[in-house]
Each structure stands twice: as C-alpha cells, then as structure tokens.
Design a protein around this motif. Structure first.
Motif, short mmCIF file in Angstrom:
data_model
loop_
_atom_site.label_atom_id
_atom_site.label_comp_id
_atom_site.label_asym_id
_atom_site.label_seq_id
_atom_site.Cartn_x
_atom_site.Cartn_y
_atom_site.Cartn_z
N GLN A 51 0.84 -1.19 0.00
CA GLN A 51 0.00 0.00 0.00
C GLN A 51 0.88 1.25 0.00
O GLN A 51 2.11 1.17 0.04
CB GLN A 51 -0.95 -0.03 1.21
N ALA A 52 0.22 2.41 -0.06
CA ALA A 52 0.97 3.66 -0.22
C ALA A 52 2.01 3.85 0.88
O ALA A 52 3.18 4.16 0.62
CB ALA A 52 -0.01 4.83 -0.23
N GLN A 53 1.61 3.66 2.14
CA GLN A 53 2.54 3.88 3.24
C GLN A 53 3.64 2.82 3.26
O GLN A 53 4.76 3.10 3.70
CB GLN A 53 1.77 3.87 4.58
N THR A 54 3.34 1.62 2.75
CA THR A 54 4.37 0.59 2.66
C THR A 54 5.53 1.08 1.80
O THR A 54 6.70 0.90 2.15
CB THR A 54 3.80 -0.69 2.02
N ARG A 55 5.20 1.70 0.68
CA ARG A 55 6.24 2.20 -0.22
C ARG A 55 7.04 3.32 0.42
O ARG A 55 8.28 3.37 0.31
CB ARG A 55 5.60 2.68 -1.53
N VAL A 56 6.36 4.23 1.09
CA VAL A 56 7.05 5.35 1.76
C VAL A 56 8.03 4.83 2.80
O VAL A 56 9.19 5.27 2.88
CB VAL A 56 6.02 6.30 2.40
N LEU A 57 7.58 3.87 3.60
CA LEU A 57 8.42 3.33 4.66
C LEU A 57 9.61 2.56 4.11
O LEU A 57 10.74 2.73 4.59
CB LEU A 57 7.58 2.42 5.57
N MET A 58 9.39 1.73 3.10
CA MET A 58 10.50 0.95 2.55
C MET A 58 11.53 1.85 1.89
O MET A 58 12.74 1.62 2.01
CB MET A 58 9.98 -0.10 1.58
N ARG A 59 11.08 2.88 1.19
CA ARG A 59 12.05 3.80 0.59
C ARG A 59 12.94 4.42 1.66
O ARG A 59 14.15 4.57 1.49
CB ARG A 59 11.31 4.91 -0.18
N THR A 60 12.34 4.78 2.78
CA THR A 60 13.11 5.41 3.86
C THR A 60 14.04 4.41 4.53
O THR A 60 15.20 4.73 4.83
CB THR A 60 12.16 6.03 4.90
N LEU A 61 13.57 3.20 4.79
CA LEU A 61 14.42 2.17 5.38
C LEU A 61 15.61 1.87 4.49
O LEU A 61 16.74 1.70 4.97
CB LEU A 61 13.60 0.89 5.60
N ARG A 62 15.38 1.83 3.18
CA ARG A 62 16.48 1.59 2.25
C ARG A 62 17.47 2.75 2.24
O ARG A 62 18.68 2.56 2.22
CB ARG A 62 15.93 1.36 0.84
N ARG A 63 16.93 3.96 2.25
CA ARG A 63 17.81 5.13 2.22
C ARG A 63 18.69 5.20 3.46
O ARG A 63 19.85 5.61 3.40
CB ARG A 63 16.96 6.40 2.10
N LEU A 64 18.15 4.80 4.59
CA LEU A 64 18.90 4.85 5.84
C LEU A 64 19.74 3.60 6.07
O LEU A 64 20.50 3.53 7.03
CB LEU A 64 17.94 5.04 7.02
N GLY A 65 19.57 2.59 5.21
CA GLY A 65 20.36 1.38 5.35
C GLY A 65 20.00 0.56 6.57
O GLY A 65 20.88 -0.07 7.19
N ILE A 66 18.72 0.54 6.95
CA ILE A 66 18.28 -0.22 8.12
C ILE A 66 17.94 -1.64 7.70
O ILE A 66 17.04 -1.83 6.86
CB ILE A 66 17.07 0.46 8.79
N PRO A 67 18.62 -2.65 8.21
CA PRO A 67 18.30 -4.04 7.87
C PRO A 67 16.84 -4.35 8.17
O PRO A 67 16.35 -4.06 9.28
CB PRO A 67 19.25 -4.86 8.76
N THR A 68 16.13 -4.94 7.21
CA THR A 68 14.69 -5.09 7.33
C THR A 68 14.22 -6.46 6.87
O THR A 68 14.57 -6.91 5.77
CB THR A 68 13.97 -4.00 6.50
N LEU A 69 13.41 -7.11 7.71
CA LEU A 69 12.68 -8.32 7.33
C LEU A 69 11.27 -7.92 6.94
O LEU A 69 10.72 -6.94 7.46
CB LEU A 69 12.62 -9.31 8.50
N ILE A 70 10.66 -8.67 6.02
CA ILE A 70 9.29 -8.40 5.60
C ILE A 70 8.41 -9.55 6.08
O ILE A 70 8.72 -10.72 5.86
CB ILE A 70 9.20 -8.25 4.08
N PHE A 71 7.31 -9.20 6.77
CA PHE A 71 6.37 -10.21 7.25
C PHE A 71 5.04 -9.99 6.55
O PHE A 71 4.39 -8.95 6.74
CB PHE A 71 6.19 -10.13 8.76
N VAL A 72 4.63 -10.93 5.69
CA VAL A 72 3.35 -10.85 5.00
C VAL A 72 2.30 -11.47 5.91
O VAL A 72 2.23 -12.69 6.09
CB VAL A 72 3.40 -11.56 3.64
#
Length: 691
Positions: free
Chosen positions: A106-127
């Motif tokens: 969803q829209a906020q999912t994209r905003v959050l992932m872009r920011t996590l990637r930009r900051l280099g924060i290791p991230t797991l995705i839970f569907v």
C-alpha cells in the motif's frame, strides 16, 4: 546479553500491533494475547488508541530471545502520524515491515520501505493475514518486486491460504541463489560452477541482510501465530545486534518525550556509546544543529562604530553557544514486557529518563553523536483552533504547547492581534486526535476552522538595508545593517558577519541573529522563509557613559532590546529590496486506474493543477506519475472512486515547493508586531513614533 532495537512498521491496519502481541506471547512475556479490537494490547496504552483501534504514539516493549534482548518499538501506521515513525528510525538496529496478504503493498508501505532503504536499516518483511479470505502469496511477492523494487528472498511459502489452517512452510526457494549472487561475486562464481552449499547460502543471506542489501520475506498470521516462530528465528539470526562501547564517552539521542501524571517530563533515549548513571549531570542539546549562536560566523567586513569610523580586518572566528545540562534523577530500562528501574544503563540500551526538564525530541545527550535528521516531509496543512464555550485560551495554549513537546512538527502559532492559535498538521485524522486529546486529557473542548495549506516564501534576489544609531528617525540605540541573499533549497538560514566580532558585545550579535531567525518565520506575505543567507554588514552601539558623581547613565547606553527592536525593521526592508515569492507544497503522486477511465481522469487532474509526468500501462491498468498541489490532494482522493469505478489507487507524498501559479498569491495573517508597517510597529514596540 546482546541487545537488538527493533522497529515494527507498516501501513495502517496491516497488523503491526497484533504482531507485537504475538511476538510477546510467543516469547513468553505475556500469558494472554491482547486484542486491538478490544483495546487490550500491551503497546496501545492511550485511551484514544484503545477507542480507535490505531497506534498514535510509538511504544517500547522488551522480550528475550536466546542470547538477545529485543527492545521492540511499535509505531503508528497512519500517515498522519508519520512524525512518530521518523523519530524512531534513528535508534533502530533493524526493522520488520508488515505487509497485508490481502491488501498487499500500500501507499505507506512504499514510503516506509524507501526510507528504510535510504537509511540502510536491515529489514525483514512479514506478509501478515494469510488466514484471511482473499489472502495472496505470489501476487504479493510480485508487488514487492514491482512496487517496492527491492531485492527480496522468500524464506518459505504459504499453504492453505485464506483459511484458519493457513501455515508457513519454511525453505529457501530456487530464486534465492540468484538474488544473493547479485551482491556477491564469489557466490555468483560458485553458483555458475554448479551450485552453492546450503550453509554458504544461509551465511550469505545473513551477511547481506545485515548490510540491508536483501530483505527476507516470511508469511504468517499474527492472529493464529502461523509463521511467527520462523520470524523470531529470523530476527535473532539475520538482524545485527546493537553496537557501541560501554566504556567510551557517553552519547545518546532522545526520540520521544512524554509527561508523567504529575506533569514531569520523561525522555526516551537510545544510548549509542558509554554508560549513563543516575544522579549524573549530562549535557544535552541540538548537537550542533542550526539555530542559536552556533550559526554565527565572523568574516572580513566593515564594522560601523558609534564614532562613525569603519574598520576592515580579518576576523575568522566562530561564536558558539553551550548546550543545556541536567541531572538524571531516575532511569529505567525495558525488561520482559515491563520497565525496570536501574542505577545505570550501557551502550545499546533504550532508556527512560527523569530529571531533564528542558529536554526536547531530537536532543543529543552527552557528546554529540548520531544526529537527529528529518526523514519525512514536515506538515503541509494548518488549522485555527477555536475554543469552545468555557475553554480558557491560556489553558488551551499551554496544552497545545505540551502536545508540541511530544510532536515538534505540530507548530503552534499564536496571533496576539486576533487572539487566535493555529497548529500545523498532516491530515484530518490527526486533527480529530488533537481534538479528542485536548478534551480527554486536558478537559478543553475545541473545534477547528477549515484546514489550509502551508506555503513558504523564497527570496528572489539580493537586498540590503541599514539603520544607524541616532540617525534618520531610528529610535533604538543600535546600528544594524543586513544583506539577504537566496540560498539553495534545504540549506536553512545562514547568518554571517562582515563586521569585526569585537566591535560590540557578543550579546548584541546574538540578539540580532536570534531576531533574524525569528523574523524570517514570517516573510513579506506572512509565510516562513526556510532558506536564505543573511549577512550582518554594519554594527554599532552606545556604550555606557560615565559622568562625575553620577555613575553610569543607563538611559543612554544600548541594550539587547534595542537590537531586538531594530533588527525586524532592517530585515524586512532588505527583504523588500530583494523581493520574495510564495511557493506552495507539491505532492508527487502515483495513480493506478483502469485504462478505460483515463478519459474521465485526465480533465479532472488538469482542473486540480496536477501535471502527469509519466504515463504507462501494467496489464489492464494505466499508471500515472506526476505532481499535484497539496491543497488539491484531498479533493482528488474524494473524486477518484467515482471516476474509476472504485478501482483507482492513489499514492501521494510531499515532494517540493513550487511557485504559486494559479489565482491570487496567498497570504498569511501576521502574528508579530508587523515590521512591514513602520508606524504601527514602532507604536507597539516603543509606544511612540520616531520623528
């Protein structure tokens, strides 16, 4: 015991808080699962959160794993509370991004992932929500690739989708070596030579996850617990633990401030280095950010003295101000779902602190370390708060000021002339929450006027002005000359000296700089000027004169009041000569809709001032990307379902400011003494008009 500070992030209703409850339950911290619907979750503690079933404030809760203590931070999912998410990002070691198996990306999912990637924060995705009717797996994975555009590695597959028996079947898929080999040449060579051993593959996965190069994907259900044990194993094995030297110099960052029932400020902070002890005095402040005397730089220039003589000499010094200091009277860490009072805490910990009365969100503790940075755009909307019957205006102002302590992006402006108070906001839901909070926590009943857009002003050219002590109707015992020039977007306000630093007391220079920054909060049209360069070109003052048998004549010597009173007049005159333009906030948008609805959509977009910049197709869908004035986003959201048979999907976020090109240039009512009107200003500041 190692520490891991973990954020849970998601679009609203994807199931973050339910997942937090399930993690605590699986880890043995709580015996009974709380429910968002029932308002019984561990992290949604505010009455308003329980009533509405949404997270409004970030909350910290801890649980142990084998060898790792996890400080889990549950964050809001609604975009109106993105500021809460922003403050958490700077203290995380890793994150779990929750995506609904039903709604997908969803829209906020994209905003959050872009920011996590930009900051280099290791991230797991839970569907999440694989047990819900309409749940999808392969389609969501395709969305992760298409809409998030991030390298991801499925850690297994979902079975019995859409039923209560839905489960997660672990196992790396055949695409995993391909994805991992993209970031590892040795792995790629081994893969091409015939295969990669499973152990080496998993070691590469852990390494690349910790470096935020790839994102493991788990499927499951927070309600049934499916997939949660595997997610916990991934949190422990794949995410990096907190680092920092407990014996090093103390350094930390404040990411949340609240008030206790007794009204005392309580700060939440991450310790990055060193060890903090109760009763210890620590410095805290902005960590070298803009504002205050730290921005004053002295350069070669002309100094204007009261004797009228000017001198030129290299100065080259920087004036700096010191941070505040306070004594920590209490300290707590998070432990097994609760809080534990301690005498000290070491690097890596998230702590609650008492005793620092002047503390603010974003303050650096101890030695400046990891600086607080804005990752999301500030609010672009504001509204006037209208007190209800029996609501005291002074009490309302105090309450709003306290709310702004907890959310610095809620800018509170008070208009003394109209006796009105306005606040800046992200959206209508946040406005409703502010209204309810004022009623529930402060007993203050308010309504709001129509929400309006916050513009900014930008300087068009260069302008300079000067007023000399005791000359040409200047009633202030001060000489101030200022030159204003444009600065790049995002540069902030720079203040420099072209006068000798020793030409007058430092307190007068600081009074000028502080007043310049304050005055730039309202430009020629009433909007803030966020980026410009201001240079002090002239300075002068009247020193104390000693008379025999009478001591010093204070009435004939300059004070800070003289410089604070004169500076706005000089600055607005320099701004007049430079000229300013009003710029409105623009949102970038991405719109997906059935291709056959474009004929109805495009004329509406044009009427709203939207400019499509890219048009494409994805199967039966048309995809439009472009810019739209922020003031028109709400109407576009309302019109979209009717124009697209309910199948349109809009994502928008602030992108930039652009010159107002349609209609009259919007102005904003001033809340100062209006230095644009010299006569009115002098009457208010001095009680008289200079001749």
């Amino acid at each position: 015991m190692q520490l891991l500070n973990l954020g849970i992030l998601a679009h609203v209703d994807a199931g973050k808080t339910s997942l937090t409850e399930r993690l605590l339950h699986t880890a043995g911290v709580i015996d009974e699962l709380g429910s968002v619907d029932d308002g019984s979750t561990r992290t949604d503690t505010l009455a308003l959160e329980r009533q509405r079933g949404i997270t409004i404030k970030s909350a910290v809760v801890s649980f142990p794993l084998d060898g790792v203590t996890v400080n889990l931070i549950d964050t809001p999912g609604h975009p109106d509370f993105i500021a809460e998410v922003e403050r958490v990002l700077g203290v995380l070691d890793g994150a779990v991004l929750v995506v609904s198996a039903v709604e997908g990306v969803q829209a906020q999912t994209r905003v959050l992932m872009r920011t996590l990637r930009r900051l280099g924060i290791p991230t797991l995705i839970f569907v999440n929500k694989i047990d819900r009717r309409g749940a999808r797996d392969e389609a969501v994975l395709a969305q992760l690739a298409r809409r998030l555009a991030v390298p991801h590695v499925p850690m297994g597959r979902a079975a019995a989708l859409g039923t209560r028996a839905a489960r997660f079947v672990p196992g790396l898929g055949p695409a995993a070596p391909d994805t991992l080999a993209d970031h590892d040449d040795a792995l790629l060579a081994a893969y091409l030579d015939g295969g990669v051993p499973d152990g080496r593959l998993r070691a590469a996965l852990a390494d690349q996850t910790r470096r935020a190069l790839v994102h493991p994907v788990y499927f499951g259900s927070a309600v049934t617990g499916a997939g949660v044990p595997e997610l916990i194993a991934g949190i422990e094995r794949l995410l990096p633990v907190a680092d920092g030297d407990p014996s090093g110099p103390f350094s930390g960052t404040v990411f949340k401030v609240e008030r206790s029932p007794a009204g005392e400020k309580v700060a939440y902070a991450r310790i990055f280095s060193g060890t903090l002890r109760v009763r210890e005095r620590i410095p805290f402040g902005s960590g070298g950010g803009e504002g205050g005397a730290a921005g004053v730089r002295a350069r070669d220039g002309v100094g204007d003295r009261d004797d009228g003589q000017a001198g030129r000499r290299p100065v080259g010094r920087r004036v700096t101000g010191g941070p505040a200091e306070g004594r920590v009277t209490g300290l707590a860490v998070f432990d097994r779902g609760g809080e534990l009072r301690q005498d000290s805490a070491r690097a890596g910990r998230i702590v609650k602190l008492w005793g620092l009365g002047g503390i603010r969100i974003g303050d650096a503790l101890g030695q400046p370390g990891q600086a607080y940075r804005h990752h999301f755009a500030p609010p672009t909307l504001e509204t006037v708060v209208v007190p209800g019957s029996g609501t005291d205006r002074r009490s309302l102002h105090v309450a709003l000021t306290q709310l702004a302590e907890q959310d610095p992006l809620i800018d509170v402006r008070h208009d003394e002339v109209r006796q009105e108070t306005s606040v800046s906001l992200y959206g209508e839901v946040q406005k409703e929450v502010v209204q309810a909070t004022l009623a529930d926590e402060y007993g203050l009943h308010v309504t709001f006027r129509e929400t309006t857009t916050i513009c900014v002003e930008r300087i068009s050219g260069t302008g300079a002005a000067v007023e000399f002590n005791k000359k040409d109707g200047n009633p202030f015992l001060a000489t101030v000359g200022l030159r204003v020039e444009p600065a790049p977007v995002g540069a902030g306000v720079g203040f420099r000296l072209e006068v000798e630093l020793g030409s007058m007391p430092y307190a007068f220079f600081k009074a000028v700089e502080d007043t310049v920054r304050e005055t730039l909060g309202q430009g020629l049209h009433g909007w803030r000027i966020p980026d410009c360069s201001v240079t002090m070109t002239h300075s002068g003052y009247s020193p104390r004169q000693s008379h025999a048998h009478q001591g010093f004549d204070k009435s004939m010597s300059s004070t800070g009041h003289d410089f604070r009173g004169l500076t706005p007049l000089v600055l607005v005159e320099a701004l007049r000569r430079a000229g300013t333009g009003v710029y409105e906030p623009m949102h970038r948008f991405r719109l997906e809709a059935p291709a056959d609805t474009l004929g109805a959509l495009l004329p509406v977009l044009a009427r709203l001032g939207a400019v499509p910049q890219r048009t494409g197709t994805q199967g039966p869908l048309a995809v439009l990307e472009g810019a739209v004035p922020a003031a028109q986003v709400h109407e576009l959201e309302q019109r979209l379902p009717g124009l697209t048979r309910g199948e349109g999907e809009l994502e928008s976020a602030f992108d930039h400011h652009a010159p107002v090109s349609r209609g009259a240039v919007p102005g904003r009512a001033r809340t100062d003494h209006n230095p644009l009107n010299r006569r009115e200003y002098l009457l208010k500041v001095t009680g008289r008009v200079a001749g």
